[in-house]
Structure formats: C-alpha cells, structure tokens
Design a protein around this motif. Structure first.
Motif, short mmCIF file in Angstrom:
data_model
loop_
_atom_site.label_atom_id
_atom_site.label_comp_id
_atom_site.label_asym_id
_atom_site.label_seq_id
_atom_site.Cartn_x
_atom_site.Cartn_y
_atom_site.Cartn_z
N ASN A 219 0.80 -1.44 16.15
CA ASN A 219 0.58 -0.23 16.94
C ASN A 219 -0.10 -0.52 18.27
O ASN A 219 0.35 -0.10 19.34
N LYS A 220 -1.20 -1.27 18.23
CA LYS A 220 -1.99 -1.50 19.44
C LYS A 220 -1.25 -2.40 20.44
O LYS A 220 -1.31 -2.18 21.66
N ILE A 221 -0.56 -3.40 19.94
CA ILE A 221 0.16 -4.31 20.85
C ILE A 221 1.36 -3.60 21.46
O ILE A 221 1.65 -3.77 22.65
N ASN B 202 -6.10 -17.33 14.09
CA ASN B 202 -7.04 -18.45 13.96
C ASN B 202 -6.69 -19.44 12.86
O ASN B 202 -7.35 -20.47 12.74
N GLY B 203 -5.68 -19.12 12.07
CA GLY B 203 -5.31 -20.02 10.97
C GLY B 203 -6.06 -19.67 9.70
O GLY B 203 -7.17 -19.13 9.73
N GLY B 204 -5.45 -20.01 8.56
CA GLY B 204 -6.08 -19.73 7.28
C GLY B 204 -7.09 -20.81 6.94
O GLY B 204 -6.82 -22.00 7.07
N LYS B 205 -8.25 -20.38 6.48
CA LYS B 205 -9.32 -21.35 6.17
C LYS B 205 -9.03 -22.10 4.88
O LYS B 205 -9.38 -23.26 4.74
N GLY B 206 -8.37 -21.41 3.93
CA GLY B 206 -8.15 -22.06 2.65
C GLY B 206 -6.70 -22.37 2.35
O GLY B 206 -6.40 -23.26 1.56
N ASN B 207 -5.78 -21.66 2.99
CA ASN B 207 -4.37 -21.83 2.63
C ASN B 207 -3.59 -22.74 3.57
O ASN B 207 -2.40 -22.95 3.39
N GLY B 208 -4.27 -23.27 4.58
CA GLY B 208 -3.62 -24.22 5.46
C GLY B 208 -2.63 -23.64 6.44
O GLY B 208 -1.90 -24.40 7.10
N SER B 209 -2.57 -22.31 6.58
CA SER B 209 -1.64 -21.72 7.55
C SER B 209 -2.11 -22.03 8.96
O SER B 209 -3.30 -22.06 9.24
N PRO B 210 -1.16 -22.29 9.88
CA PRO B 210 -1.54 -22.73 11.23
C PRO B 210 -2.14 -21.61 12.07
O PRO B 210 -1.98 -20.43 11.77
N ALA B 211 -2.82 -22.02 13.13
CA ALA B 211 -3.34 -21.06 14.11
C ALA B 211 -2.25 -20.80 15.14
O ALA B 211 -1.87 -21.68 15.90
N TYR B 212 -1.74 -19.59 15.16
CA TYR B 212 -0.65 -19.25 16.07
C TYR B 212 -1.14 -18.72 17.41
O TYR B 212 -0.42 -18.77 18.41
N GLY B 213 -2.34 -18.15 17.46
CA GLY B 213 -2.83 -17.54 18.69
C GLY B 213 -2.33 -16.11 18.84
O GLY B 213 -1.45 -15.64 18.10
N ALA B 214 -2.90 -15.39 19.80
CA ALA B 214 -2.59 -13.98 19.98
C ALA B 214 -1.18 -13.75 20.52
O ALA B 214 -0.52 -12.76 20.18
N ASP B 215 -0.69 -14.64 21.38
CA ASP B 215 0.63 -14.40 21.99
C ASP B 215 1.76 -14.44 20.97
O ASP B 215 2.77 -13.75 21.13
N VAL B 216 1.61 -15.25 19.93
CA VAL B 216 2.64 -15.26 18.87
C VAL B 216 2.67 -13.92 18.16
O VAL B 216 3.74 -13.38 17.86
N LEU B 217 1.49 -13.37 17.89
CA LEU B 217 1.41 -12.05 17.26
C LEU B 217 2.07 -11.00 18.15
O LEU B 217 2.80 -10.12 17.68
N ARG B 218 1.82 -11.09 19.45
CA ARG B 218 2.40 -10.14 20.40
C ARG B 218 3.92 -10.33 20.51
O ARG B 218 4.67 -9.35 20.60
N TRP B 219 4.39 -11.57 20.50
CA TRP B 219 5.83 -11.82 20.54
C TRP B 219 6.51 -11.23 19.30
O TRP B 219 7.59 -10.64 19.39
N TRP B 220 5.86 -11.40 18.13
CA TRP B 220 6.40 -10.82 16.89
C TRP B 220 6.59 -9.31 17.04
O TRP B 220 7.63 -8.77 16.66
N VAL B 221 5.61 -8.62 17.61
CA VAL B 221 5.73 -7.18 17.82
C VAL B 221 6.88 -6.87 18.76
O VAL B 221 7.72 -6.01 18.49
N GLN C 236 -9.52 -6.52 21.15
CA GLN C 236 -9.80 -7.28 22.37
C GLN C 236 -9.21 -8.68 22.28
O GLN C 236 -8.66 -9.19 23.26
N ARG C 237 -9.34 -9.31 21.10
CA ARG C 237 -8.80 -10.66 20.94
C ARG C 237 -7.29 -10.67 21.07
O ARG C 237 -6.71 -11.64 21.54
N TRP C 238 -6.63 -9.57 20.69
CA TRP C 238 -5.18 -9.49 20.82
C TRP C 238 -4.75 -9.28 22.26
O TRP C 238 -3.55 -9.27 22.55
N GLY C 239 -5.71 -9.10 23.17
CA GLY C 239 -5.38 -8.94 24.58
C GLY C 239 -5.09 -7.51 24.97
O GLY C 239 -4.48 -7.27 26.03
#
Length: 1038
Positions: free
Chosen positions: A130-132, A706-725, A199-202
């Motif tokens: 919604n916000k992005i 930021n990536g998953g602390k326990g599950n090993g998922s990578p840190a994609y950054g905010a722009d990947v989240l925005r591209w997905w939207v 804010q972190r999502w830009g």
C-alpha cells in the motif's frame, strides 16, 4: 535533438511532397509494415574493440581504444547494499524532500489522501504494498512539477488495540482512563515501528507532521462532523437489533465483521400448530384441523423470542400429509419435493393456496404455553432453502425487525451483553450461552413438546467479530445510528463522477452500500472518541445539540478526549451551554459512556486533511475546522477542488474506509471526498495461498530488506521490495515469496548493468559544453531520441494510470529491444574507436546521455535509491544536485522529425534481411550490396550513404557490415557464392496519402578485406595493417 541542416532526407521529402500535389512539406509517418523486425541477433564478439592480450597486435593499440570507465558498481549485495541505500537517503535528502517540494511554487497540486493504517502491530507486506504503491505515484507527480499533498496518518482507537494493550489483564478493576493510557502507549509503540519501516522503504513524507486519530485536534474535527450530521437528523438514537459481539461485549458495524464460510450450525425443522385457520382458507378448509406450520432455522436459540411466522404473499403454499404418520404440514409448494426427500417419506398434497390466503392465520408457540403468533406477509422470505415459512424473532434479525416495525410486534431481548439468556427467557434457559448450551437446551425443549421434526448440520457463512475471531449474535440494544438509507441516493449520484480503478470494483462498492440500511456508530468500550451526549437521570432523554458538541469539541482540541473522564460534568456542561440548550440544571444529567465506531474516526479524516472551505455567511475562506493546526490542513489553493485526487487502499476498504468517508462527506458537504479510487488486492503467498504463521509462508518486509537472521534469507534492500510492488498486478491478489524477490533482484541487476554501460561511455563527457547540436547528429542517434521520446510519453501515461507494472514492461522492452539488441551493438565501434572529440562520437554520447537521463528518471519513482545513485555518477549537473529536485523526463517535440523514422527503419528492414542470410555469423566479415529501384526508399538510403560504396557511412554502421554498396540494381557479375535475399518496405507519407511499397534486393559475400588489429573491423588491406580510419587516428596521436 535533431539535425536542422538541409539533409538528404529533407530534400527527398520535399521532392516527394511536390508529387502529392499538396501545399507545404509532407510529414512522414511510422511505416505500417516491413518484412521483419530489426531486433535480430547479432554476433558482436569480433565486431567491436575489446581488451587484448599483452604482446598481441591488438595490445599495441589498447591504449588508443576508448573503453568504458566508471566507478558505478555493477552489483551491490549484503551489507554494502544496505549501507549504500542508507547513505543515499542521507546524502540525497530523502527526509527533507517532501518539505522542499511543498515550499516550491507549482501551478498544480496532487492530493493523495492517506488511509490510516491500524496502529496495532508491526509493519507487514500489506503495508509495503500500500505505502510503496502510493509513494510511486507521489514521486512521479512531484517529479513532473506538481505540489504533492500527502499526510500520513494512523487509526489509533478501537478494541484490537485495547485488547492487545491489556493482554491478560482484561478490563477488570481498571478505570476508563487507565485503559486509555495503556491503549495509547501501545498504539504509540506500533506507530513508531511502522513509521520507521515506511521511512526505510523510501516513502516520501514529512514524518514529523502526521495525523493521528487520537490527537485532540483530530478528535475535535471528528466531533464537528458528528455535530453537523446530527443537526441534519442523520444521526439518531434507537433501540433496534445490531450485530453484537459477546466476546468483545460491544455492538459492531458491518465493516467490523468477517464471514466464516465454514461455520457449522445446528439447523432444525420445527412445527408451530395452526390454532386459527386463515379466514380465506377456513371457508373451504374441511379436513385441515391439526395442521402445523413447518419452519426452518439455523439459530434454534432464537425460537423463544419468536413473535411471528412469515410467508411470501405471491408464492404457492400446500398442506401436505406425511405418508408415514399422517401429520399435516403447511409448507411452500415448491419445497415439498426436497422436504419429502429430507424426511424420507412421501408428502401427499391435501390442498394448495396462494400465499396471500394465509393472512390472518394464528399459530401456537411451541415452547411458551398460551403464546400465540400470527402468520404475516414479508418480502424477505425466499424459496432457496427451508420450508418457505420463516420463523421471525424481531429482536434477533434485521429483516425480522422490519416486520415487527410494520406490524407493531414486541421486540423483547432475551440475551445479555455476554451472549447469555436473561431471566425473560425463563428459569430453564437463564444464564445459558445462546450459541452453545443454550442452543442444546432449546432443541431439547422442542423435542419434549413434540415440535422438533428434524435436526441437521448446516455449514454456511456466518459473521464473526473481526477482532476476536468469535461468532457474533444479533440482539437489540439502545445505540446511536447513522441513517444511511437517506444518504444512499446522493452517494450513488456522486460516485458516478468518481473514477474507480479497476472499474470492476465499482459494482462491489455499490452493492455494499446497498446492503447498509443503517450504520451503528456507538461502541461500549473505553478506547475511542466519546460520543458527546448527556442523559437525563430520570427520563434517560439525550441532551445533544450544536452548543453542547461545539463546547466539547473545543475542550478536546485543547486537552484531548481524556477530559471527558477527567473533568467534572460542570465543566463539560457549563451554565452558558445549558442556557442555550434550554436544559435544566447540570445536576440532572450524567455523561454518556459510549465511544464512536473507529470507522467513523477514520471516515472523518477528509475533514482534517483536505481543502478548507468557505463557512456559510463568511466573507473570507475559513476552515470549518479552523482549530486544526496548519500541518493537518491542506493549504488553500485558489479555485482548487476540496476533494482528494485519489484514495488508494485494499479491496477490504470497499465496505470500510472508502464507504465511511463517502457517507460522512456526502452528509456534510454533499460531495465525495475523492475524485478517484484505486483498489488493490491482498498480498498472498507465492502459490496464491493465504499467508499464515502456521504454514510458514509469512513474508516479513524487514527480513526482505535486511535478510533473515536465522533462516539465511538474503538482504534484498528496499528497492527490491519496491520493484516487487511495481511489477505486480496490484489490481488482483499480489504474490510474494523467494522466487518473486529473486526475480526482482535479477531485474534490478540487469538494469544496473545497462546503466553502468551508459555511465562508462559517458566518462569525461560534459553535455553542457560537449553535446552536439541536434542538427549535426547522426541519423541513428536522432532515431534513438525519437524512440526515447515515445518511451517517455508511454511511461508518463502508465504512471498516470497507477500502472507501474506497465512502466516496468516498457523499461525492459526499451532496454532489451531498442538498446541492447539494436543501438548498443551498432555504436560500439564509433564509441571505442573514433577520435575522442569527433563529431560522430560526441553525437553518440549526446544520445547516450539523453538515454541515461530519461531511463533514470523513468524508473526513479520505483527505485529512488538506484536513481539517485546513478545521478551521483552522471555528467552534466552540479555537485550536490539531486535527481528528485531536477524534474521529470526531458524530451523535445523536435526529436520527432519527418523522414527520420522511415530512413532508419527502412535500413533496419534491409539489415534484418541481411542478418537472416548469415545466422550466428559475424556481420562484420561480409560485404553487402543493396539494390533498390529509384524511388523514395532509395533516396532515404542515400541520405545514410551518399557515396555508392562505403565502409564508414552511417548505413554501413547500421548494417554492421565490412562494406556496403548502394545501387539501383544488383550487378550481373556477382560472386557465384553470393547469398541473395529480397524484401519490401512500406512507406507512408502524410497519413497514407502517399504510400509506396518499395522492393529491395541484397547480395552478401565474404569480404576480401583483412581485420584491423585496432578496431577489429574487416576494413584493412592486410592483417598487419591498420584500416584507413585507424591509421589516420594513430598518426594524429603521434
């Protein structure tokens, strides 16, 4: 930027224009068709200069080749990516951007009114969607010069927050003020976490100037709306059935319900003995003694509250005899077949009557001795299930209540706030929970008196409390209501002028509006805005008018709504207010204890953040809510529309915020609060399944970035989240998971690679002083500007339609088809091997700089971090300048020039024919002969190559061949191994007034020239010799 010199193309068009017998120069249009597309695969391995091994012939000239150079990294991952995004936010002033654009002068304003998210938990992917989505549109509007009005808000009241804040404490022993303090603290914590994520999502906003529904200023605005609706008679108090949540101990509105399609009820068929035959049947009703009316209900607990049995006047009814026990039953004629199957016996018809003939019949209540209930007509009776005769309990059904209102039936409530039978139900039922042991007992009572014919399990959709996930009941209570029935027609009228995306959502909005006959707005809780009403201690009459409400609103604005409990009633209801109200002494009154529905809270948000209006009778523009701080009011713009340009929310708001905002705005201002609605879908798992913690498919946006602390998922950054939207089809359910995120990351990396190529080839180029005048640029470069202009217009249209997915598709098509597969493969030789300051190379760099600028700006609303990073490395602007403060895509109408498109696309059609003859081979190793009969196409090709044969012409560059010969017919002495092809190219002039389908033939032979050790083109006399172009360049360098 285009050539303005009198070119061969211009001369050609002038000549052909004279043939059209029309005045003025002709305007050539895009060719309708040609033999094949230009996007043909080309092997560029040997055809462009590359770094060479030390000691090789190529290594001798390595330092003379101008290869790309840039510090822009090809890829960023992990901590480097996260640090870079945060650095970009800091260096490029993300936090101050909204305030900057509010202060600049702008002719137009764009207002996106933020629907307040609920302050009861951590940020989730639904928030991100919604916000992005909103931010993409806001950034686009800001870039194209509009002043964006966007104030983020939060919905802060309500039971979910209250329950979470209290935890295991419940409300026992706590005062309303204690409950409110805990709820406020909980909401503030949730707001802080959500705000930090946004804010972190830009997301661009002034995060120090948000609106909160628990602020006193907001509450004062809300009460003003309440007062205006009350003064118009739209808000009233009444005793009628409402959805009641025993688990929450409060009334609920339709928007606060969730329907469980798997709910299981104990449905029963029960008999009501017919003690008085209807008069119209009694005349010829011999043999009908002992008939029982058969009813069906999924809520057996409501039988004790029965006041009537309803029938459909225009249906047919039959008295049937059971074959197994001769019992006589009155049922709808069309239900007899299914009932016979259900009862397992034959039903023989004794008599059939019109429904209207049942009027005046009276039944005996099955469980209450001496109670009689009438047969009554009703339009809500249906024949889809049951018996066609409906058990009617006015206290526990909306339709039932309507019948009671019409026929003056009693509306007795036998259920308390906890969902238990009261003493009115009798000693056998008192204290039993109606949904569980109460239902058991009622069924047992029906069995004992012989009225239970059949019991079955019924799986059906049933309303649940959206907060506690427990079933609700319908029970009457004294509540405050909005008369939505009187607002519907006007609401539908103003909706006709509202644009809805997607249009299919309009039907759902109207259907939900139709179903809402009234809106219960009172809640029996502590955490909310108090309804500003006082009750007379003896009569119970409500004291509420414009004087009392205005006074309370002023107190709320100054002190917040806690003062309703903190201040003595003498302050809440001072003498001057009592006098104006013509009321008795303050000692006669007590303050009310109900609070307003949170949908009324958020539904009044337009009053707090949209355009101020002229007060009636006022000479100066003044807000009806003038007590609000300026940060919460949209500043006055001359002749601006008081509606928001758009509301953007999920489809669940069709019956929620969209509707509550519409109803309150129509009630107060007689207009919708929005010009358009954008309705997006929900976020689901990668396979389309609903997200669930138990299933383990919940995607946390914080982990995405930021990536998953326990599950090993990578840190994609905010722009990947925005591209997905942006890439998603937001008008349907939006899928997310590792595959979608990895795909988004790969797409961004490919984009980075293209941008890096552009930046690398602009090293040392300053467009402010070195850009080539449009009149001097190569045709292929001009053609790219023509395509760039079209791309920019399409992207602008897509953003305007909230279609960021189309923006992504346009971007990827432009990069893949027009740049990588076409332009980049053609220009490498000119970029790398021509003299650094030559006209041809500077022409190419001028085009590349325009492409870089437009592509970067086009993707900036979606990828603001990447866009600003690219801008930091881009040439042509002062240090410290940021992309978002420098405007939208810049293009010129001059970039579309008559004949340019036909010249290059005609050559591209010939190029495709050439490449199709040598699939997978290096075009630079072949000589090409092009034969075109005299005509327009020939003259267009002459504009790209003036001499008959050339290795350096623009036509030779475009063909990527060693040598190109342009002639009117193929020579007769062609090499016997020559490859031949033929094609046509259709040219349109002046909108089709002049059409010429031009034929061409080509002959392809391996070149006899040797490969130049510097540029690697096959244009040298021998293998150890430089080609003439490279000889000239290196000799000048010496």
């Amino acid at each position: 930027m285009l050539l303005c010199r009198v070119s061969a193309v211009g001369q050609t068009l002038a000549r052909w224009g004279r043939r059209s017998h029309r005045g003025g120069g002709p305007f050539l249009h895009r060719a309708v068709s040609f033999s094949s597309s230009r996007c043909h695969g080309v092997s560029s391995g040997e055809g462009s200069a590359q770094p060479a091994e030390a000691g090789s012939a190529q290594a001798l000239y390595r330092d003379t080749v101008l290869l790309p150079q840039t510090k822009f990294p090809m890829k960023l991952t992990g901590k480097k990516l996260l640090d870079r995004e945060l650095q970009i936010q800091q260096e490029c002033g993300f936090a101050d951007l909204y305030s900057w654009q509010r202060e600049r002068k702008a002719k137009k304003e764009f207002c996106l009114h933020d629907g307040p998210p609920y302050a009861n938990g951590d940020p989730h992917v639904g928030h991100a969607l919604n916000k992005i989505l909103k931010d993409i549109r806001n950034r686009f509007e800001m870039l194209r010069g509009r002043q964006v009005h966007y104030i983020p808000g939060w919905d802060c009241h309500g039971l979910p927050i209250e329950l979470k804040a209290l935890g295991e404490l419940a409300t026992s022993g706590l005062s309303p003020l204690q409950i409110r303090q805990k709820a406020r603290e909980f909401a503030q914590g949730a707001i802080a976490r959500q705000k930090a994520a946004f804010q972190r999502w830009g997301v661009m906003a002034d995060w120090e100037q948000c609106y909160f529904t628990f602020d006193g200023t907001y509450e004062a605005a809300q009460l003003k709306v309440f007062q205006e609706m009350h003064s118009k008679g739209l808000i009233y108090q009444d005793y009628k059935p409402v959805f009641w949540s025993p688990s929450s101990r409060t009334a609920l509105a339709e928007a606060e319900l969730e329907y469980n399609p798997e709910h299981v009820s104990r449905a029963i068929y029960a008999t009501f003995p017919l003690t008085t035959l209807p008069p119209k049947i009694a005349l010829d009703g011999a043999g009908l003694e002992g008939v029982s009316v058969l009813v069906w209900t999924t809520q057996p607990w409501t039988i004790p509250a029965n006041q009537a049995v309803c029938y459909m006047p225009n249906a047919q009814y039959s008295v049937v005899k059971r074959a197994d026990n001769s019992q006589l039953l009155l049922v709808a004629t069309e239900r007899t077949v299914s009932l016979a199957a259900l009862l397992g016996t034959e039903l023989q018809s004794v008599g059939t009557f019109a429904g209207s003939q049942l009027e005046g019949g009276i039944c005996k209540h099955p469980t209450i001795p001496d109670k009689q209930v009438p047969l009554l007509p009703a339009n809500h009776v249906t024949m889809g299930k049951g018996t066609g005769l409906v058990h009617t309990a006015p206290a526990h059904g909306m339709d039932d209540y309507s019948v009671a209102s019409q026929f003056k039936l009693s509306v007795e409530c036998m259920v308390d706030e906890d969902g238990r039978f009261t003493e009115l139900s009798g000693p056998e039922l008192q204290g039993l929970s109606v949904m569980t042991e109460g239902t058991d007992k009622v069924i047992s009572m029906l069995k004992e008196c012989g009225a239970l014919l059949l019991e079955e399990q019924c799986v059906h959709s049933y309303p649940y409390d959206w907060r506690t996930k427990q079933p609700v009941v319908i029970r009457p209570s004294k509540q405050w209501f909005i008369n939505t029935a009187s607002l519907k027609d006007k609401a539908k009228e103003v909706l006709q002028k509202v644009r809805v995306l997607p249009e299919s959502a309009r039907g759902s909005l109207l259907a939900m509006l139709d179903r809402r006959t009234y809106w219960c707005i009172s809640r029996q809780r502590s955490w909310g805005v108090p309804i500003p009403v006082f009750y007379h201690k003896e009569t119970g009459d409500a004291l509420i008018n414009k004087y009392t409400v205005s006074h309370i609103a002023k107190l709320f604005q100054e002190q917040g709504s806690n003062c309703w409990w903190e201040l003595p009633i003498e302050t809440l209801l001072p003498p001057e207010v009592l006098k104006k109200s013509k009321a008795g002494p303050v000692s006669d009154y007590v303050r009310g204890e109900d609070v307003l529905d949170i949908w009324f809270d958020s539904g009044a948000s337009w009053a707090a953040v949209l355009e101020e209006e002229m007060e009636e009778g006022s000479e100066e523009p003044q807000s009806r809510l003038s007590w609000l701080p300026a940060s919460l009011r949209k500043p006055r713009v001359p002749e601006s529309d008081p509606r928001a340009d758009v509301y953007v929310e999920g489809k669940d708001q069709l019956g929620g915020w969209f509707q509550s905002s519409l109803l309150t705005s129509v009630a107060v201002r007689n207009k919708a609060p929005y010009k358009s609605l954008v309705v997006h879908g929900f976020v689901v798992g990668e396979k389309g399944e609903k997200m669930s913690k138990s299933v383990g498919n919940v995607v946390d946006p914080e982990e995405v970035i930021n990536g998953g602390k326990g599950n090993g998922s990578p840190a994609y950054g905010a722009d990947v989240l925005r591209w997905w939207v942006a890439e998603s089809n937001v008008f349907s359910e939006v899928q997310i998971g590792p595959n979608a995120l990895n795909s988004a990351q790969d797409s961004i990396n490919k984009l980075r690679n293209t941008l890096r190529f552009l930046l690398g080839n602009l090293q040392g180029f300053d467009p402010r002083v070195q850009a080539v005048d449009p009149k001097q640029m190569h045709y292929i470069d001009q053609y790219m500007l023509h395509l760039l202009r079209e791309y920019g217009m399409k992207v602008t249209d897509a953003y305007s339609e909230f279609d960021a997915g189309r923006v992504i598709r346009l971007l990827q098509a432009f990069i893949t088809r027009d740049l990588s597969s076409f332009y980049f493969s053609i220009i490498k030789d000119r970029l790398y091997c021509d003299p650094e300051d030559s006209l041809g190379r500077r022409s190419c760099q001028t085009a590349l700089e325009e492409i870089l600028d437009s592509v970067t700006r086009s993707i900036a609303p979606v990828l603001p971090h990447l866009a600003e990073e690219v801008y930091l490395h881009s040439p042509g602007h002062d240090e410290g300048e940021t992309l978002f403060k420098s405007g939208w895509i810049k293009s010129s109408s001059v970039w579309r020039r008559p004949g340019l498109e036909e010249a290059v696309e005609g050559a591209s059609a010939i190029r495709d024919s050439f490449l199709s003859l040598i699939p997978g081979k290096n075009a630079a190793q072949y000589d090409l002969t092009v034969a075109i009969e005299p005509g327009l196409l020939f003259e267009l090709m002459e504009s790209l190559q003036e001499e008959p044969t050339s290795t350096t012409s623009q036509l030779a560059e475009l063909m990527m061949a060693a040598r190109v010969t342009l002639t009117s017919e193929l020579p007769r002495d062609l090499h016997p191994d020559a490859l031949m092809n033929h094609g046509t190219f259709l040219i349109n002039l002046e909108g089709g007034v002049i059409r010429e389908d031009s034929a061409y033939s080509i002959a392809v032979t391996p070149t006899s020239a040797a490969r130049c050790p510097r540029c690697r083109r096959y244009t040298a006399e021998s293998a150890d010799c430089l080609c003439p172009r490279c000889q000239n360049l290196t000799s000048q360098a010496l």
